[in-house]
Design an enzyme around this catalytic site. Structure first.
Site, PDB file in Angstrom:
ATOM      1  N   ASP A  46      -2.115  -0.885   6.049  1.00  0.00           N
ATOM      2  CA  ASP A  46      -2.458  -0.326   7.356  1.00  0.00           C
ATOM      3  C   ASP A  46      -3.951  -0.131   7.568  1.00  0.00           C
ATOM      4  OD1 ASP A  46      -2.453   1.860   5.414  1.00  0.00           O
ATOM      5  OD2 ASP A  46      -2.691   3.178   7.141  1.00  0.00           O
ATOM      6  N   LYS A  59      -8.460  -4.345  -4.058  1.00  0.00           N
ATOM      7  CA  LYS A  59      -7.034  -4.639  -4.195  1.00  0.00           C
ATOM      8  C   LYS A  59      -6.764  -6.136  -4.314  1.00  0.00           C
ATOM      9  CE  LYS A  59      -5.264  -0.501  -1.825  1.00  0.00           C
ATOM     10  NZ  LYS A  59      -4.387   0.027  -0.759  1.00  0.00           N
ATOM     11  N   ASP A  99       0.860  -1.180   0.000  1.00  0.00           N
ATOM     12  CA  ASP A  99       0.000   0.000   0.000  1.00  0.00           C
ATOM     13  C   ASP A  99       0.903   1.240   0.000  1.00  0.00           C
ATOM     14  OD1 ASP A  99      -2.257   1.759   0.593  1.00  0.00           O
ATOM     15  OD2 ASP A  99      -1.561   1.731   2.674  1.00  0.00           O
ATOM     16  N   GLY A 101      -5.096   3.419  -3.127  1.00  0.00           N
ATOM     17  CA  GLY A 101      -6.376   4.035  -3.417  1.00  0.00           C
ATOM     18  C   GLY A 101      -6.205   5.255  -4.308  1.00  0.00           C
TER      19      GLY A 101
END
Length: 289
Positions: free
Chosen positions: A236, A213, A8, A43
């Site tokens: 996270d 994802k 991420d 994102g």
């Protein structure tokens, strides 16, 4: 031994200054030299993600907008999973009923109907997450997000939903009012074909059910002939959970939500303490369990 590493960005690969540290950069480059496939899953839109990676000298595939778009390291679109126009209109109507602020991500760019609100929310979010950074620095970064074309001002989102040449990827919903967020989330539950997640306590992220994802990561790994069981994924927040569920080595950041830590077999240091680099170094030396 692991064959792929997926990370991420915000709260994970990026530190408190929204940058990739030298330690994280070097660990990624070292993993790539060993033939390990490195993938970034975020994102963010492709434009928002690629500049950060380019500045750090990192070239890899990018899963963008929570899986709504996958780009090769050369920048070519490999996969897309958008929200149907009818669903997009339903989502906007539901959010407008609560009076909550939201942005719309498409394959042509990211849009807002309220420039000032967008600036203030980004300032508040970054300031809260990075107390050591001055508000003026954060405000300048927020302005640059708009001025560099990452966010475009539009009079009416309806024009986007009725434009057949654009594919809606995601709704990014912001509020510091917990009750307003809960109300928005409740309304969204009545809409079919969408997935609602979060990348922070002050937001909701709305995508197509096919744009997650984990779904995107499975496709990427399959095409590369790699087994998810031999993969590692680091994150996270809630929008990272789907990719953690498909790999053999899920790693929670030290700053991750409790729900993420509870799920993950492994845990590393916080993003501000080079947690990604430490997780990579440990994984390269350890087999997947």
């Amino acid at each position: 031994m692991i064959t792929s590493i997926t990370s991420d960005m915000d709260g994970t690969l990026l530190n408190e200054n929204q940058e990739i540290s030298e330690a994280n950069k070097q660990a990624i480059l070292d993993a790539q030299k060993q033939g390990i496939e490195v993938i970034v899953a975020t994102g963010r839109s492709y434009e928002e993600a690629r500049h950060v990676l380019k500045d750090a000298g990192i070239s890899c595939d990018i899963i963008c907008v929570n899986g709504a778009e996958v780009r090769s390291k050369e920048g070519q679109i490999v996969h897309q999973a958008g929200i149907e126009s009818s669903h997009a209109k339903q989502i906007a109507a539901a959010l407008n009923e609560t009076g909550i602020y939201f942005e719309v991500y498409t394959d042509k760019g990211t849009y807002t109907e309220n420039y000032d609100m967008g600036i203030e929310l980004i300032v508040d979010i970054f300031t809260t997450a990075n107390p050591d950074v001055t508000e003026e620095q954060v405000r300048q970064a927020a302005r640059e997000r708009f001025e560099n074309g990452h966010i475009r001002l539009v009079d009416d989102y309806g024009a986007i939903f009725n434009d057949d040449s654009q594919l809606v990827y995601k709704f990014l919903v912001f509020s510091f009012d917990d009750e307003q967020l809960k109300a928005a989330n409740e309304k969204l539950k009545n809409i079919d074909g969408i997935a609602v997640s979060s990348s922070g306590k002050e937001n909701l992220e709305v995508n197509s059910i096919e744009a997650q994802k984990g779904v995107a990561l499975e496709k990427v790994l399959k095409e590369k002939g790699l087994s998810p069981e031999d993969g590692m994924a680091m994150g996270d927040n809630l929008n990272d959970l789907s990719m953690m569920k498909v790999v053999g080595r899920p790693v929670a950041m030290g700053n991750a939500l409790a729900q993420i830590k509870e799920f993950c077999t492994y845990q590393t240091a916080a993003n501000r303490d080079d947690g990604v680099a430490k997780a990579i170094r440990e994984a390269i030396q350890s087999p997947v369990k």
